[in-house]
Design a protein around this motif. Structure first.
Motif, PDB file in Angstrom:
ATOM      1  N   ALA A  36     -12.641 -23.144  14.877  1.00  0.00           N
ATOM      2  CA  ALA A  36     -11.204 -22.524  15.185  1.00  0.00           C
ATOM      3  C   ALA A  36     -11.147 -21.796  16.631  1.00  0.00           C
ATOM      4  O   ALA A  36     -10.183 -22.240  17.375  1.00  0.00           O
ATOM      5  CB  ALA A  36     -10.306 -21.718  14.345  1.00  0.00           C
ATOM      6  N   LEU A  37     -11.957 -20.828  16.843  1.00  0.00           N
ATOM      7  CA  LEU A  37     -11.934 -20.346  18.143  1.00  0.00           C
ATOM      8  C   LEU A  37     -11.886 -20.885  19.276  1.00  0.00           C
ATOM      9  O   LEU A  37     -11.399 -20.829  20.310  1.00  0.00           O
ATOM     10  CB  LEU A  37     -13.152 -19.133  18.135  1.00  0.00           C
ATOM     11  N   GLY A  38     -12.779 -21.925  19.420  1.00  0.00           N
ATOM     12  CA  GLY A  38     -13.134 -22.881  20.726  1.00  0.00           C
ATOM     13  C   GLY A  38     -11.923 -23.745  20.734  1.00  0.00           C
ATOM     14  O   GLY A  38     -11.354 -23.601  22.001  1.00  0.00           O
ATOM     15  N   PRO A  39     -11.451 -24.584  19.630  1.00  0.00           N
ATOM     16  CA  PRO A  39     -10.145 -25.317  20.174  1.00  0.00           C
ATOM     17  C   PRO A  39      -8.941 -24.296  20.460  1.00  0.00           C
ATOM     18  O   PRO A  39      -8.293 -24.749  21.160  1.00  0.00           O
ATOM     19  CB  PRO A  39     -10.003 -25.843  18.607  1.00  0.00           C
ATOM     20  N   ASP A  40      -8.802 -23.388  19.620  1.00  0.00           N
ATOM     21  CA  ASP A  40      -7.642 -22.277  20.096  1.00  0.00           C
ATOM     22  C   ASP A  40      -7.477 -21.936  21.433  1.00  0.00           C
ATOM     23  O   ASP A  40      -6.624 -21.963  22.219  1.00  0.00           O
ATOM     24  CB  ASP A  40      -7.577 -21.168  19.148  1.00  0.00           C
ATOM     25  N   LEU A  41      -8.930 -21.504  22.191  1.00  0.00           N
ATOM     26  CA  LEU A  41      -9.099 -21.061  23.477  1.00  0.00           C
ATOM     27  C   LEU A  41      -8.791 -22.265  24.239  1.00  0.00           C
ATOM     28  O   LEU A  41      -7.926 -21.959  25.384  1.00  0.00           O
ATOM     29  CB  LEU A  41     -10.306 -20.576  23.806  1.00  0.00           C
ATOM     30  N   ALA A  42      -9.341 -23.419  24.144  1.00  0.00           N
ATOM     31  CA  ALA A  42      -9.131 -24.646  24.859  1.00  0.00           C
ATOM     32  C   ALA A  42      -7.659 -25.056  24.950  1.00  0.00           C
ATOM     33  O   ALA A  42      -6.957 -25.359  25.939  1.00  0.00           O
ATOM     34  CB  ALA A  42     -10.052 -25.679  24.805  1.00  0.00           C
ATOM     35  N   SER A  82     -19.686 -25.663  18.875  1.00  0.00           N
ATOM     36  CA  SER A  82     -19.332 -27.049  18.268  1.00  0.00           C
ATOM     37  C   SER A  82     -18.121 -27.462  19.137  1.00  0.00           C
ATOM     38  O   SER A  82     -17.702 -28.546  18.941  1.00  0.00           O
ATOM     39  CB  SER A  82     -18.986 -26.853  17.008  1.00  0.00           C
ATOM     40  N   LEU A  83     -17.576 -26.687  19.994  1.00  0.00           N
ATOM     41  CA  LEU A  83     -16.215 -27.131  20.685  1.00  0.00           C
ATOM     42  C   LEU A  83     -16.606 -28.605  21.424  1.00  0.00           C
ATOM     43  O   LEU A  83     -15.641 -29.532  21.690  1.00  0.00           O
ATOM     44  CB  LEU A  83     -15.976 -26.077  21.890  1.00  0.00           C
ATOM     45  N   TRP A  84     -17.748 -28.745  21.790  1.00  0.00           N
ATOM     46  CA  TRP A  84     -18.202 -29.949  22.688  1.00  0.00           C
ATOM     47  C   TRP A  84     -18.358 -31.148  21.761  1.00  0.00           C
ATOM     48  O   TRP A  84     -18.363 -32.419  22.351  1.00  0.00           O
ATOM     49  CB  TRP A  84     -19.445 -29.686  23.519  1.00  0.00           C
ATOM     50  N   SER A  85     -18.351 -31.037  20.580  1.00  0.00           N
ATOM     51  CA  SER A  85     -18.265 -32.015  19.602  1.00  0.00           C
ATOM     52  C   SER A  85     -17.028 -32.611  19.120  1.00  0.00           C
ATOM     53  O   SER A  85     -15.942 -32.262  19.861  1.00  0.00           O
ATOM     54  CB  SER A  85     -19.137 -31.782  18.216  1.00  0.00           C
ATOM     55  N   SER A  86     -16.865 -33.095  17.823  1.00  0.00           N
ATOM     56  CA  SER A  86     -15.718 -33.497  17.446  1.00  0.00           C
ATOM     57  C   SER A  86     -14.594 -32.359  17.016  1.00  0.00           C
ATOM     58  O   SER A  86     -13.564 -32.557  16.826  1.00  0.00           O
ATOM     59  CB  SER A  86     -15.817 -34.520  16.267  1.00  0.00           C
ATOM     60  N   ILE A  87     -15.239 -31.465  17.130  1.00  0.00           N
ATOM     61  CA  ILE A  87     -14.341 -30.027  16.771  1.00  0.00           C
ATOM     62  C   ILE A  87     -13.308 -30.104  17.980  1.00  0.00           C
ATOM     63  O   ILE A  87     -12.293 -29.257  17.778  1.00  0.00           O
ATOM     64  CB  ILE A  87     -15.292 -28.876  16.477  1.00  0.00           C
ATOM     65  N   GLY A  88     -13.867 -30.465  19.119  1.00  0.00           N
ATOM     66  CA  GLY A  88     -12.874 -30.493  20.154  1.00  0.00           C
ATOM     67  C   GLY A  88     -11.856 -31.522  20.096  1.00  0.00           C
ATOM     68  O   GLY A  88     -10.972 -31.630  21.118  1.00  0.00           O
ATOM     69  N   PHE A  89     -11.737 -32.205  18.736  1.00  0.00           N
ATOM     70  CA  PHE A  89     -10.611 -33.248  18.951  1.00  0.00           C
ATOM     71  C   PHE A  89      -9.241 -32.687  19.244  1.00  0.00           C
ATOM     72  O   PHE A  89      -8.571 -33.527  19.760  1.00  0.00           O
ATOM     73  CB  PHE A  89     -10.512 -33.705  17.492  1.00  0.00           C
ATOM     74  N   PRO A  90      -8.822 -31.564  18.662  1.00  0.00           N
ATOM     75  CA  PRO A  90      -7.448 -31.176  19.017  1.00  0.00           C
ATOM     76  C   PRO A  90      -7.243 -30.935  20.685  1.00  0.00           C
ATOM     77  O   PRO A  90      -6.002 -31.149  20.910  1.00  0.00           O
ATOM     78  CB  PRO A  90      -7.255 -29.779  18.410  1.00  0.00           C
ATOM     79  N   VAL A  91      -8.332 -30.711  21.449  1.00  0.00           N
ATOM     80  CA  VAL A  91      -8.259 -30.424  22.657  1.00  0.00           C
ATOM     81  C   VAL A  91      -8.003 -31.864  23.370  1.00  0.00           C
ATOM     82  O   VAL A  91      -7.140 -32.051  24.349  1.00  0.00           O
ATOM     83  CB  VAL A  91      -9.648 -29.820  23.284  1.00  0.00           C
ATOM     84  N   ALA A  92      -8.922 -32.744  23.068  1.00  0.00           N
ATOM     85  CA  ALA A  92      -8.682 -34.224  23.411  1.00  0.00           C
ATOM     86  C   ALA A  92      -7.112 -34.736  23.133  1.00  0.00           C
ATOM     87  O   ALA A  92      -6.605 -35.578  24.132  1.00  0.00           O
ATOM     88  CB  ALA A  92      -9.661 -35.107  22.846  1.00  0.00           C
ATOM     89  N   LEU A  93      -6.906 -34.489  21.908  1.00  0.00           N
ATOM     90  CA  LEU A  93      -5.350 -34.912  21.536  1.00  0.00           C
ATOM     91  C   LEU A  93      -4.202 -34.200  22.316  1.00  0.00           C
ATOM     92  O   LEU A  93      -3.346 -34.919  22.557  1.00  0.00           O
ATOM     93  CB  LEU A  93      -5.136 -34.876  20.116  1.00  0.00           C
ATOM     94  N   ALA A  94      -4.230 -32.930  22.415  1.00  0.00           N
ATOM     95  CA  ALA A  94      -3.244 -32.066  22.940  1.00  0.00           C
ATOM     96  C   ALA A  94      -3.224 -32.065  24.464  1.00  0.00           C
ATOM     97  O   ALA A  94      -2.184 -32.266  25.046  1.00  0.00           O
ATOM     98  CB  ALA A  94      -3.390 -30.542  22.249  1.00  0.00           C
ATOM     99  N   ALA A  95      -4.250 -31.948  24.951  1.00  0.00           N
ATOM    100  CA  ALA A  95      -4.380 -31.715  26.327  1.00  0.00           C
ATOM    101  C   ALA A  95      -4.649 -33.155  27.174  1.00  0.00           C
ATOM    102  O   ALA A  95      -4.436 -33.307  28.279  1.00  0.00           O
ATOM    103  CB  ALA A  95      -5.685 -30.873  26.603  1.00  0.00           C
ATOM    104  N   GLY A  96      -5.195 -34.161  26.439  1.00  0.00           N
ATOM    105  CA  GLY A  96      -5.615 -35.681  26.918  1.00  0.00           C
ATOM    106  C   GLY A  96      -7.148 -35.692  27.224  1.00  0.00           C
ATOM    107  O   GLY A  96      -8.086 -34.783  27.225  1.00  0.00           O
ATOM    108  N   TRP A  97      -7.573 -36.918  26.926  1.00  0.00           N
ATOM    109  CA  TRP A  97      -8.915 -37.224  26.957  1.00  0.00           C
ATOM    110  C   TRP A  97      -9.569 -36.756  28.452  1.00  0.00           C
ATOM    111  O   TRP A  97     -10.908 -36.250  28.309  1.00  0.00           O
ATOM    112  CB  TRP A  97      -9.302 -38.531  26.573  1.00  0.00           C
ATOM    113  N   ASP A  98      -8.926 -37.043  29.319  1.00  0.00           N
ATOM    114  CA  ASP A  98      -9.406 -36.635  30.890  1.00  0.00           C
ATOM    115  C   ASP A  98      -9.669 -35.066  30.786  1.00  0.00           C
ATOM    116  O   ASP A  98     -10.748 -34.702  31.438  1.00  0.00           O
ATOM    117  CB  ASP A  98      -8.475 -37.151  31.856  1.00  0.00           C
ATOM    118  N   GLU A  99      -8.899 -34.411  30.172  1.00  0.00           N
ATOM    119  CA  GLU A  99      -9.363 -32.790  30.213  1.00  0.00           C
ATOM    120  C   GLU A  99     -10.341 -32.584  29.595  1.00  0.00           C
ATOM    121  O   GLU A  99     -11.211 -31.828  29.876  1.00  0.00           O
ATOM    122  CB  GLU A  99      -7.768 -32.206  29.658  1.00  0.00           C
TER     123      GLU A  99
END
Length: 513
Positions: free
Chosen positions: A147-153, A258-275
């Motif tokens: 949670a902490l990594g996705p929330d931060l990003a 784990s932010l760099w793995s699939s745990i980063g899914f919300p980052v990719a969905l909310a901010a965009g894959w390029d980000e």
């Protein structure tokens, strides 16, 4: 501790302790010697971060001695094992392969990470193209690193634009989940359940409540709205998630890494894959620097030298981090877990008692708010607290440039004031207005705060944490300290254990006894 490590520490502890003002006096090269950059990109895309450790008490002699400590601690060998995917997490018998997610690691692990990332990208793009219907909201449920990594990003990268409204929920306190429910429409909401084992009690309890909310909101197939992020895909499928919506990650990727793995899914969905991809690229630039640079020129290792000096030689029990950028408001909380869960240990990798202090207590806040809350203690209190300042040269807003100029001025002035001290009374004699100075700080100055920079900042601190662990001889990749309280909570629920009189009284007073 080996004889060579003991000798290195003896040398470090025997060196004189000059004041910061004296260290700067007559040394025009000090800033250049104790500052460095990590850069990435080319041409108009070139960017980087400046790391200035000149306002710490590091000296040439100390750096020589710490280089000796790193050699005596087999730092180069431990670093090579990390990047080679060796089982460096000795207590659990596995590798720590977060760098493989960014392209540095064993060939097989990098290939596996690439394949899993491609799988995630395809799902993100399918969702964006409407494969799961209208998706306006995402409730991401996890805890700790999940949670902490996705929330931060997400917080840092979606202030200007969010493709999906994302809510990260970690607390088992139902108030947190109800707040997310109130902001979302069940008909257009996805739920991401992030758990390495897919058994974490807080996460799975929240996930079950989310399923009831979706069902009560008219969603006929709640599990059809779930994306599972886990290293245990079989368990996710058993729970009810279709395998096409399970995004696995490698067992060798620890939770807080784990932010760099699939745990980063919300980052990719909310901010965009390029980000998300840019965040990985920034981290990879730091990986390359850390992997290929030796001795004091290795910036995360140099930061660890200072950390060890203040914890062991100066007896500093805490380290403060102040981000002079609203987008990094969650960064101190992220670092708390990264540093304190990794290095808050009492035994070495060999199971022997650690011979000195380990991780300091990491805390912090956002400037300039913190100046009006905690800086009184930093300037005039009896504690010596090493401080890290983090700022961006480029502003994150489009308002009058005066806003950002004042922000940066305050950031730089605080570091200068901590070092210089002084007396603000008219006659210079009032002790209540006296500032002793000689208080250390480091400054991390980013060209801009974009996705690549955020990735680089996080990776820098990951490697700084690892370097500290090597210098102390401990394993930073297990976290058994979080398990005892969980076990006792399960014992309370099952009525399987006796507790002290105070705990019994609290259970009875709350109706749980």
């Amino acid at each position: 501790m080996s004889d060579s490590r003991t000798a290195a520490w003896d040398q470090i502890e025997a060196l004189p302790q000059a004041s910061l003002s004296d260290l700067f006096a007559g040394d025009d090269a000090r800033v250049d010697r104790l500052s460095g950059r990590i850069d990435w990109g080319e041409g108009e895309d070139a960017a980087g971060i400046r790391f200035d450790w000149s306002k710490t008490h590091l000296t040439a002699d100390l750096l020589d001695a710490f280089d000796g400590l790193a050699e005596a601690s087999d730092f180069a060998a431990r670093r090579a094992e990390l990047f080679a995917g060796e089982p460096i997490n000795v207590t659990e018998g596995r590798a720590a392969e977060h760098t493989a997610q960014r392209g540095s690691g064993s060939e097989a692990s990098v290939e596996e990470a690439d394949a899993l990332r491609t799988r995630m990208q395809m799902l993100v793009e399918a969702i964006r193209e409407g494969a799961l219907g209208d998706v306006n909201h995402l409730i991401h449920i996890g805890i700790g690193g999940s949670a902490l990594g996705p929330d931060l990003a997400v917080d840092a990268l979606t202030r200007d634009l969010a493709y999906v409204d994302c809510h990260v929920v970690s607390n088992i306190d139902g108030v947190a989940l109800e707040e997310a429910f109130a902001a979302c429409d069940p008909a257009t909401t996805l739920v991401a359940v992030a758990s390495k084992t897919f058994t974490t009690i807080e996460t799975m309890t929240n996930a079950e409540s989310a399923m009831r909310w979706l069902r009560e909101g008219g969603v006929s197939d709640p599990h059809g709205r779930v994306i599972a992020l886990t290293a245990n895909p079989e368990r996710a499928v058993e729970w009810g998630v279709d395998e096409t919506r399970v995004l696995p990650f490698m067992e060798s990727v620890g939770g807080r890494y784990s932010l760099w793995s699939s745990i980063g899914f919300p980052v990719a969905l909310a901010a965009g894959w390029d980000e998300f991809a840019a965040m990985l690229e920034g981290a990879a630039a730091v990986d390359a620097h850390f992997r290929d640079t030796d001795g004091r020129d290795n910036l995360p290792l140099r930061a660890a030298f200072a950390d060890q000096y203040y914890a062991r030689v100066r007896g500093c029990q805490t380290r403060a981090v102040f981000a002079y950028d609203e987008r990094l408001a969650l960064f101190p909380s992220y670092l708390q877990q990264l540093e304190m869960e990794s290095n808050g240990k009492r035994v070495t990798s060999n199971g022997e008692p650690v011979d000195g202090p380990t991780a300091p207590i990491t805390w912090g806040g956002v400037g300039t708010d913190a100046q009006h809350a905690v800086f009184q203690l930093l300037h005039q209190g009896t504690h010596m607290v090493p401080v890290d300042f983090i700022a961006s040269i480029a502003p994150g807003d489009a308002l009058d440039p005066a806003h950002h100029a004042i922000l940066l001025t305050n950031c730089f002035a605080q570091g200068a004031a901590l070092m210089a001290g002084g007396n603000m009374s008219a006659d210079g004699k009032d002790p209540a207005r006296e500032f002793p100075g000689n208080r250390p700080s480091a400054t991390i100055l980013c060209d801009d705060l974009d996705a690549a920079t955020l990735g680089a900042l996080i990776a820098f601190h990951e490697h700084r944490t690892f370097a500290n662990a090597v210098l102390m001889g401990i394993n930073p990749f297990d976290q058994f300290g979080v398990e005892l309280g969980k076990k006792m909570a399960r014992d309370i629920e099952g009525g399987a254990a006796e507790f002290d009189a105070s705990t019994k009284a609290l259970l009875e007073a709350s109706g749980l006894g």
